[in-house]
Design an enzyme around this catalytic site. Sequence first.
Site, PDB file in Angstrom:
ATOM      1  CB  SER A  11      -0.841   0.005   1.275  1.00  0.00           C
ATOM      2  OG  SER A  11      -1.409   1.291   1.502  1.00  0.00           O
TER       3      SER A  11
ATOM      4  CE1 TYR B 186      -4.767  -1.940   4.928  1.00  0.00           C
ATOM      5  CE2 TYR B 186      -3.439   0.017   4.539  1.00  0.00           C
ATOM      6  CZ  TYR B 186      -4.166  -1.058   4.060  1.00  0.00           C
ATOM      7  OH  TYR B 186      -4.260  -1.256   2.703  1.00  0.00           O
TER       8      TYR B 186
END
Length: 269
Positions: free
Chosen positions: A154, A167
């Site tokens: 990401s 995350y």
Amino acid sequence: MTEPILPDLTGQSAIVTGASSGIGQACAIALAECGANVAVNYYGSPDGAQETVDACLEHGVKAISLAGDVSKEEDVAALFADAIDHFGAIDIAVANAGIQKDAAFTDLTKADWDRVIGVNLTGQFLVMQAAVRQFRAQGMRQSRALGKIIAMSSVHDVIPWAGHVNYATAKGGVSMLMKTAAQELASERIRVNAVSPGAIATAINKDVWSDPQKAEALNALIPYARIGQPREIAAAVVWLASDASDYVNGHTLVVDGGMELYPEFRDNG
Ligand code: BGC
């Protein structure tokens, strides 16, 4: 380089984790379009996985859906065993499964920390480890590499993200997991790379892109001024899975419309 630009993965077999929706689903379908057999792993949504399988089958390849929680070693072992039973080999592993469980720093529970690290980081490690063991066991096949692993990272492997510490920490870990594995395994001609999506319209961020005000604030963070689509990530994944990228190893391919370019500095600084 003489390889076709549209990768031909005919005769190869892939596992894609978290492929019942979103980016994983698009990757599975794109791999099938390129001729690869696909094992579609899912956790919560057998219907979504079946939809992926049906779309893959339209391309004349073999495809199966396989349940499993990637954070559990026994599930990952069963996933690989079943896929190998069906296809005879695995050439490509896309460690994609990922979740968000967002909370302010001091509100985040240990359970939600553990779950996100478990799926998004430990899950990728377990999938990579199982893939490498299988690549070694089966030996060289029709690809130039012994096997190809693509980690779904990401932009938050480099961009800190308030309210999402579990995350962002997991994705930061994925970056180093990918690079260390690539360094360790390259001499065996195993390639390990990552794709870092920016904001891609999937279920994980639907609350943002489906709300006009939040979508506008999101767009301000994207120099290319639009949200991405799952297929735009899949295009990067099939390239990294193919011999066209045979000399690419330990790399993160950022597919984010420029989100990592510090867009806040366009009119400031
Ligand atoms: C997250 C999305 C977010 C995007 C950009 C992704 O990794 O899962 O929710 O929109 O990063 O911030």
